[in-house]
Design a protein around this motif. Structure first.
Motif, PDB file in Angstrom:
ATOM      1  N   SER A  57       0.877  -1.153   0.204  1.00 19.00           N
ATOM      2  CA  SER A  57      -0.075  -0.163   0.080  1.00 19.00           C
ATOM      3  C   SER A  57       0.966   1.194   0.154  1.00 19.00           C
ATOM      4  O   SER A  57       2.093   1.320   0.561  1.00 19.00           O
ATOM      5  N   CYS A  58       0.231   2.373  -0.483  1.00 21.55           N
ATOM      6  CA  CYS A  58       1.150   3.561  -0.636  1.00 21.55           C
ATOM      7  C   CYS A  58       0.236   4.568  -0.999  1.00 21.55           C
ATOM      8  O   CYS A  58      -0.974   4.527  -1.535  1.00 21.55           O
ATOM      9  N   GLU A  59       0.704   5.876  -0.566  1.00 25.35           N
ATOM     10  CA  GLU A  59      -0.042   7.129  -0.926  1.00 25.35           C
ATOM     11  C   GLU A  59       0.542   8.196  -1.770  1.00 25.35           C
ATOM     12  O   GLU A  59       1.940   8.013  -1.798  1.00 25.35           O
ATOM     13  N   LEU A  60      -0.155   8.687  -2.590  1.00 24.84           N
ATOM     14  CA  LEU A  60       0.469   9.811  -3.434  1.00 24.84           C
ATOM     15  C   LEU A  60      -0.170  11.185  -2.877  1.00 24.84           C
ATOM     16  O   LEU A  60      -1.358  11.307  -2.880  1.00 24.84           O
ATOM     17  N   TRP A  61       0.753  11.863  -2.176  1.00 29.29           N
ATOM     18  CA  TRP A  61       0.376  13.219  -1.532  1.00 29.29           C
ATOM     19  C   TRP A  61      -0.791  12.810  -0.756  1.00 29.29           C
ATOM     20  O   TRP A  61      -1.738  13.612  -0.472  1.00 29.29           O
ATOM     21  N   GLY A  62      -0.695  11.778  -0.051  1.00 31.98           N
ATOM     22  CA  GLY A  62      -1.833  11.381   0.971  1.00 31.98           C
ATOM     23  C   GLY A  62      -3.046  10.847   0.664  1.00 31.98           C
ATOM     24  O   GLY A  62      -3.664  10.279   1.430  1.00 31.98           O
ATOM     25  N   CYS A  63      -3.203  10.580  -0.599  1.00 34.59           N
ATOM     26  CA  CYS A  63      -4.349   9.789  -1.258  1.00 34.59           C
ATOM     27  C   CYS A  63      -3.890   8.338  -1.555  1.00 34.59           C
ATOM     28  O   CYS A  63      -2.852   8.093  -2.308  1.00 34.59           O
ATOM     29  N   GLU A  64      -4.546   7.099  -1.093  1.00 35.91           N
ATOM     30  CA  GLU A  64      -4.211   5.894  -0.977  1.00 35.91           C
ATOM     31  C   GLU A  64      -4.483   5.627  -2.786  1.00 35.91           C
ATOM     32  O   GLU A  64      -5.427   5.755  -3.299  1.00 35.91           O
ATOM     33  N   LEU A  65      -3.293   4.683  -3.049  1.00 35.74           N
ATOM     34  CA  LEU A  65      -3.477   4.259  -4.664  1.00 35.74           C
ATOM     35  C   LEU A  65      -4.041   3.006  -4.426  1.00 35.74           C
ATOM     36  O   LEU A  65      -4.012   2.216  -3.682  1.00 35.74           O
ATOM     37  N   ALA A  66      -5.006   2.740  -5.717  1.00 36.97           N
ATOM     38  CA  ALA A  66      -5.589   1.221  -5.794  1.00 36.97           C
ATOM     39  C   ALA A  66      -4.421   0.324  -6.287  1.00 36.97           C
ATOM     40  O   ALA A  66      -3.804   0.520  -7.182  1.00 36.97           O
ATOM     41  N   LEU A  67      -4.516  -0.865  -5.844  1.00 38.50           N
ATOM     42  CA  LEU A  67      -3.641  -1.922  -6.176  1.00 38.50           C
ATOM     43  C   LEU A  67      -3.996  -2.326  -7.594  1.00 38.50           C
ATOM     44  O   LEU A  67      -5.139  -2.551  -7.930  1.00 38.50           O
TER      45      LEU A  67
END
Length: 93
Positions: A27-37
């Motif tokens: 899991s990771c976030e782009l500027w605080g928005c979680e990215l979908a797998l």
């Protein structure tokens, strides 16, 4: 935190530089928005104002694998992630 800079296209060309980011694992976030797998996010732009390129920060709490395709001017790992703890505390209240 992985930080990358994507250049805008040259004003003499009509095509924009496009970089694709896909979260493959974890899991990771782009500027605080979680990215979908498994979803591919395309970052593109044109330099109509002669300003700099696009700067992105990918943050993970537990680790992840991302696939980045396209042109990237600068990429580096940053340890300066203290503000992310404050963001989580703010959202949790």
């Amino acid at each position: 935190e992985l930080r990358i800079e994507i250049p805008f296209s040259n004003t003499s060309t009509t095509t924009a530089n496009t970089t694709a980011i896909t979260l493959q694992k974890g899991s990771c976030e782009l500027w605080g928005c979680e990215l979908a797998l498994g979803h591919t996010y395309r970052m593109a732009g044109s330099n109509t104002t002669n300003s700099g390129g696009m700067q992105l920060a990918l943050f993970t709490w537990h680790g992840c694998v991302v696939d980045i395709q396209g042109r990237v001017d600068i990429s580096y790992i940053s340890d300066e992630t203290d503000p992310n703890v404050s963001f989580v505390n703010t959202h949790a209240q």
